[in-house]
Design a protein around this motif. Structure first.
Motif, PDB file in Angstrom:
ATOM      1  N   GLN A 135     -14.222 -31.718  18.178  1.00  0.00           N
ATOM      2  CA  GLN A 135     -15.384 -31.003  17.644  1.00  0.00           C
ATOM      3  C   GLN A 135     -15.644 -29.730  18.441  1.00  0.00           C
ATOM      4  OE1 GLN A 135     -18.693 -33.560  17.030  1.00  0.00           O
ATOM      5  NE2 GLN A 135     -19.876 -32.042  15.888  1.00  0.00           N
ATOM      6  N   LEU A 136     -15.465 -29.832  19.768  1.00  0.00           N
ATOM      7  CA  LEU A 136     -15.639 -28.640  20.602  1.00  0.00           C
ATOM      8  C   LEU A 136     -14.601 -27.583  20.231  1.00  0.00           C
ATOM      9  CD1 LEU A 136     -16.895 -27.118  22.988  1.00  0.00           C
ATOM     10  CD2 LEU A 136     -15.292 -28.321  24.493  1.00  0.00           C
ATOM     11  N   GLY A 137     -13.357 -28.043  20.023  1.00  0.00           N
ATOM     12  CA  GLY A 137     -12.311 -27.106  19.650  1.00  0.00           C
ATOM     13  C   GLY A 137     -12.602 -26.413  18.338  1.00  0.00           C
ATOM     14  N   SER A 138     -13.081 -27.166  17.360  1.00  0.00           N
ATOM     15  CA  SER A 138     -13.407 -26.583  16.062  1.00  0.00           C
ATOM     16  C   SER A 138     -14.525 -25.553  16.172  1.00  0.00           C
ATOM     17  CB  SER A 138     -13.812 -27.683  15.078  1.00  0.00           C
ATOM     18  OG  SER A 138     -12.752 -28.598  14.875  1.00  0.00           O
ATOM     19  N   VAL A 139     -15.533 -25.878  16.981  1.00  0.00           N
ATOM     20  CA  VAL A 139     -16.652 -24.946  17.164  1.00  0.00           C
ATOM     21  C   VAL A 139     -16.177 -23.663  17.839  1.00  0.00           C
ATOM     22  CG1 VAL A 139     -18.820 -24.583  18.394  1.00  0.00           C
ATOM     23  CG2 VAL A 139     -18.414 -26.740  17.202  1.00  0.00           C
ATOM     24  N   MET A 140     -15.342 -23.823  18.876  1.00  0.00           N
ATOM     25  CA  MET A 140     -14.859 -22.662  19.609  1.00  0.00           C
ATOM     26  C   MET A 140     -13.957 -21.778  18.754  1.00  0.00           C
ATOM     27  SD  MET A 140     -16.051 -22.261  22.600  1.00  0.00           S
ATOM     28  CE  MET A 140     -16.971 -23.107  23.902  1.00  0.00           C
ATOM     29  N   VAL A 141     -13.124 -22.391  17.928  1.00  0.00           N
ATOM     30  CA  VAL A 141     -12.212 -21.611  17.091  1.00  0.00           C
ATOM     31  C   VAL A 141     -12.977 -20.934  15.953  1.00  0.00           C
ATOM     32  CG1 VAL A 141     -10.241 -21.740  15.525  1.00  0.00           C
ATOM     33  CG2 VAL A 141     -10.201 -23.012  17.678  1.00  0.00           C
ATOM     34  N   ASN A 142     -13.808 -21.690  15.259  1.00  0.00           N
ATOM     35  CA  ASN A 142     -14.568 -21.112  14.146  1.00  0.00           C
ATOM     36  C   ASN A 142     -15.567 -20.058  14.618  1.00  0.00           C
ATOM     37  OD1 ASN A 142     -13.299 -22.707  12.168  1.00  0.00           O
ATOM     38  ND2 ASN A 142     -14.689 -24.415  12.561  1.00  0.00           N
ATOM     39  N   GLY A 143     -16.058 -20.226  15.835  1.00  0.00           N
ATOM     40  CA  GLY A 143     -16.995 -19.249  16.389  1.00  0.00           C
ATOM     41  C   GLY A 143     -16.348 -18.342  17.417  1.00  0.00           C
ATOM     42  N   ALA A 144     -15.047 -18.088  17.270  1.00  0.00           N
ATOM     43  CA  ALA A 144     -14.306 -17.296  18.264  1.00  0.00           C
ATOM     44  C   ALA A 144     -14.897 -15.894  18.431  1.00  0.00           C
ATOM     45  CB  ALA A 144     -12.834 -17.201  17.869  1.00  0.00           C
ATOM     46  N   PHE A 164     -11.065  -7.135  27.892  1.00  0.00           N
ATOM     47  CA  PHE A 164     -11.183  -6.539  26.564  1.00  0.00           C
ATOM     48  C   PHE A 164     -10.031  -6.961  25.657  1.00  0.00           C
ATOM     49  CE2 PHE A 164     -13.671  -3.688  29.287  1.00  0.00           C
ATOM     50  CZ  PHE A 164     -14.868  -3.688  28.587  1.00  0.00           C
ATOM     51  N   GLY A 165      -8.871  -7.231  26.226  1.00  0.00           N
ATOM     52  CA  GLY A 165      -7.772  -7.736  25.423  1.00  0.00           C
ATOM     53  C   GLY A 165      -8.071  -9.101  24.844  1.00  0.00           C
ATOM     54  N   LEU A 166      -8.748  -9.944  25.627  1.00  0.00           N
ATOM     55  CA  LEU A 166      -9.129 -11.266  25.144  1.00  0.00           C
ATOM     56  C   LEU A 166     -10.253 -11.158  24.115  1.00  0.00           C
ATOM     57  CD1 LEU A 166      -8.755 -14.270  25.214  1.00  0.00           C
ATOM     58  CD2 LEU A 166     -10.100 -14.382  27.327  1.00  0.00           C
ATOM     59  N   VAL A 167     -11.175 -10.233  24.327  1.00  0.00           N
ATOM     60  CA  VAL A 167     -12.227  -9.993  23.336  1.00  0.00           C
ATOM     61  C   VAL A 167     -11.604  -9.574  22.010  1.00  0.00           C
ATOM     62  CG1 VAL A 167     -14.203  -8.548  22.731  1.00  0.00           C
ATOM     63  CG2 VAL A 167     -13.974  -9.415  25.065  1.00  0.00           C
ATOM     64  N   ALA A 168     -10.608  -8.692  22.066  1.00  0.00           N
ATOM     65  CA  ALA A 168      -9.941  -8.232  20.853  1.00  0.00           C
ATOM     66  C   ALA A 168      -9.258  -9.389  20.129  1.00  0.00           C
ATOM     67  CB  ALA A 168      -8.918  -7.142  21.205  1.00  0.00           C
ATOM     68  N   TYR A 169      -8.603 -10.281  20.880  1.00  0.00           N
ATOM     69  CA  TYR A 169      -7.950 -11.439  20.266  1.00  0.00           C
ATOM     70  C   TYR A 169      -8.959 -12.316  19.542  1.00  0.00           C
ATOM     71  CZ  TYR A 169      -5.506 -15.932  19.931  1.00  0.00           C
ATOM     72  OH  TYR A 169      -4.960 -17.116  19.473  1.00  0.00           O
ATOM     73  N   LEU A 170     -10.098 -12.573  20.169  1.00  0.00           N
ATOM     74  CA  LEU A 170     -11.107 -13.456  19.566  1.00  0.00           C
ATOM     75  C   LEU A 170     -11.752 -12.817  18.341  1.00  0.00           C
ATOM     76  CD1 LEU A 170     -12.814 -14.891  22.789  1.00  0.00           C
ATOM     77  CD2 LEU A 170     -10.886 -15.803  21.490  1.00  0.00           C
ATOM     78  N   LEU A 171     -11.970 -11.514  18.382  1.00  0.00           N
ATOM     79  CA  LEU A 171     -12.584 -10.836  17.249  1.00  0.00           C
ATOM     80  C   LEU A 171     -11.625 -10.718  16.065  1.00  0.00           C
ATOM     81  CD1 LEU A 171     -14.559  -7.931  18.991  1.00  0.00           C
ATOM     82  CD2 LEU A 171     -15.466 -10.088  18.114  1.00  0.00           C
ATOM     83  N   CYS A 172     -10.330 -10.689  16.344  1.00  0.00           N
ATOM     84  CA  CYS A 172      -9.324 -10.516  15.287  1.00  0.00           C
ATOM     85  C   CYS A 172      -8.638 -11.822  14.909  1.00  0.00           C
ATOM     86  CB  CYS A 172      -8.264  -9.505  15.731  1.00  0.00           C
ATOM     87  SG  CYS A 172      -8.918  -7.859  16.085  1.00  0.00           S
ATOM     88  N   LEU A 173      -9.111 -12.938  15.436  1.00  0.00           N
ATOM     89  CA  LEU A 173      -8.489 -14.222  15.160  1.00  0.00           C
ATOM     90  C   LEU A 173      -8.674 -14.604  13.692  1.00  0.00           C
ATOM     91  CD1 LEU A 173      -7.057 -16.656  16.568  1.00  0.00           C
ATOM     92  CD2 LEU A 173      -9.324 -17.682  16.819  1.00  0.00           C
ATOM     93  N   ASP A 174      -7.593 -15.055  13.084  1.00  0.00           N
ATOM     94  CA  ASP A 174      -7.648 -15.496  11.691  1.00  0.00           C
ATOM     95  C   ASP A 174      -8.029 -16.978  11.680  1.00  0.00           C
ATOM     96  OD1 ASP A 174      -7.398 -15.936   9.022  1.00  0.00           O
ATOM     97  OD2 ASP A 174      -5.266 -15.438   8.865  1.00  0.00           O
ATOM     98  N   VAL A 175      -9.322 -17.250  11.580  1.00  0.00           N
ATOM     99  CA  VAL A 175      -9.822 -18.626  11.676  1.00  0.00           C
ATOM    100  C   VAL A 175      -9.511 -19.429  10.425  1.00  0.00           C
ATOM    101  CG1 VAL A 175     -11.645 -18.022  13.297  1.00  0.00           C
ATOM    102  CG2 VAL A 175     -12.082 -17.928  10.848  1.00  0.00           C
ATOM    103  N   ASP A 176      -9.189 -18.747   9.315  1.00  0.00           N
ATOM    104  CA  ASP A 176      -8.868 -19.482   8.086  1.00  0.00           C
ATOM    105  C   ASP A 176      -7.477 -20.060   8.121  1.00  0.00           C
ATOM    106  OD1 ASP A 176     -11.325 -18.862   7.000  1.00  0.00           O
ATOM    107  OD2 ASP A 176     -10.609 -16.949   6.180  1.00  0.00           O
ATOM    108  N   GLU A 177      -6.605 -19.500   8.976  1.00  0.00           N
ATOM    109  CA  GLU A 177      -5.242 -20.013   9.068  1.00  0.00           C
ATOM    110  C   GLU A 177      -5.239 -21.269   9.914  1.00  0.00           C
ATOM    111  OE1 GLU A 177      -0.848 -18.666  10.812  1.00  0.00           O
ATOM    112  OE2 GLU A 177      -2.552 -17.284  10.815  1.00  0.00           O
ATOM    113  N   GLU A 178      -4.502 -22.278   9.508  1.00  0.00           N
ATOM    114  CA  GLU A 178      -4.425 -23.519  10.265  1.00  0.00           C
ATOM    115  C   GLU A 178      -3.630 -23.261  11.520  1.00  0.00           C
ATOM    116  OE1 GLU A 178      -2.900 -28.133   9.788  1.00  0.00           O
ATOM    117  OE2 GLU A 178      -2.749 -26.717   8.141  1.00  0.00           O
ATOM    118  N   VAL A 179      -4.180 -23.591  12.695  1.00  0.00           N
ATOM    119  CA  VAL A 179      -3.520 -23.335  13.960  1.00  0.00           C
ATOM    120  C   VAL A 179      -3.304 -24.617  14.699  1.00  0.00           C
ATOM    121  CG1 VAL A 179      -4.436 -21.019  14.154  1.00  0.00           C
ATOM    122  CG2 VAL A 179      -5.754 -22.896  15.056  1.00  0.00           C
TER     123      VAL A 179
END
Length: 336
Positions: free
Chosen positions: A223-232, A321-336
């Motif tokens: 559940q924590l993982g889902s929250v963190m990924v969906n709210g990346a 800032f590189g990590l911020v960019a990854y989180l902002l551009c993460l495709d949360v709809d894709e199954e990871v």
């Protein structure tokens, strides 16, 4: 007489085999036939063979024999395996040095764990209470449910900078393509990372280099993982803002108190790093994060939205800032 003439003709033709070739026969085949029929000393043949070595190489390269392909694949595989083992050895060695040098030996600045002073404990408690500057900010707007401990803003800034960066590693770990090679709980791993940073991240980086277990059934996301990924994106904004505020707070925070100018604060940082084990360890953490951030992001670029991959690919080398960019551009709809 006719028989003698016939024998003479056959003998002449054998001594001149090239005459049997058509004028348009490629040079490559004519040279190979010369090597095959002419009678030359071994030294001369060896020279000709060396000159025509490319013929043999081309023949082997175009060969469909499974043996040549197998040899090539094994050599590349062995090279990759050796590199993987070297990286794992380096990471486990770094873990040993990290724990022994920063926690146990008395030679680094400050006190080791077994001789920690009460001042260091009080400082840790105060920094923890000022986590993400929540208490100081609440006090500044008149909310005094609990008064924030007054610590030097540079020490607060350094602490919250590292914690904010660590906070953003959560979605990155939960979307890591090699996370299933770590058999433990990522929730627990990241929870301990928030407190002890690279004490737990270094082993994870080593374990994720293990060969994939084909018999292992991937775990269902927690559940924590889902929250963190969906709210990346939210995690990226909060963590990035915390890091930025930490820098500004260290330079200009608590201006109403007697902490001096920027030059005075920088002088404090230098002495702080040379006398406090916690601050000294944070410098180690920053250096390791600078290495681990682009490493992890680079191996998980397929999780990024396709139109933004190139942006993240280059920004991943910029600390925080590189990590911020990854989180902002993460495709949360894709199954990871």
């Amino acid at each position: 007489m006719a028989t003698a003439t016939l024998i003479s003709t056959i003998s002449t033709n054998l001594r001149q085999p090239t005459a049997t070739f058509q004028p348009k026969t490629p040079l490559l085949f004519r040279r190979r036939q010369v090597v095959a029929f002419e009678s030359k000393p071994w030294e001369s043949q060896e020279k000709v063979l060396r000159e025509n070595a490319f013929v043999c190489a081309a023949s082997r390269r175009n060969s469909n024999s499974s043996s040549s392909i197998t040899v090539t694949d094994v050599s590349v595989s062995e090279l990759d395996d050796k590199l993987r083992k070297v990286l794992q050895f380096v990471l486990w060695a770094a873990e040993g040095v990290y724990i022994i040098w920063l926690f146990l030996l008395p030679y680094a600045p400050g006190d080791p764990v077994w001789a920690i002073s009460s001042d260091t404990i009080n400082s840790l408690i105060g920094l923890s209470l000022n986590f993400f500057f929540l208490l100081p900010l609440a006090n500044s707007v008149g909310i005094h449910l609990l008064d924030a401990p007054v610590l030097h803003p540079m020490s607060e800034g350094l602490f919250n900078f590292v914690i904010g960066w660590t906070f953003m590693f959560a979605p990155l770990l939960f979307t890591d393509r090699k996370r299933d090679r770590y058999k433990g709980s990522l929730d627990v791993l990241w929870g301990f990372q928030m407190f002890l940073t690279n004490t737990f991240l270094i082993p994870y980086m080593a374990i994720r280099l293990n060969k994939p277990d084909t018999k292992y059934t991937p775990r269902k996301d927690s559940q924590l993982g889902s929250v963190m990924v969906n709210g990346a994106s939210v995690v990226g904004v909060i963590g990035g803002a915390a890091c930025l505020i930490s820098i500004l707070w260290g330079l200009f925070g608590r201006s109403d108190s007697d902490f001096g100018s920027v030059a005075d604060r920088w002088e404090f940082v230098v002495s702080y790093l040379g006398s406090e084990r916690l601050a000294y360890a944070f410098i180690w953490d920053i250096c390791l994060y600078i290495v681990f951030q682009p490493w992890l992001i680079g191996e998980n670029l397929e999780n990024v939205e396709k139109g933004k991959v190139n942006i993240v690919k280059y920004l991943r080398f910029v600390p925080v800032f590189g990590l911020v960019a990854y989180l902002l551009c993460l495709d949360v709809d894709e199954e990871v």
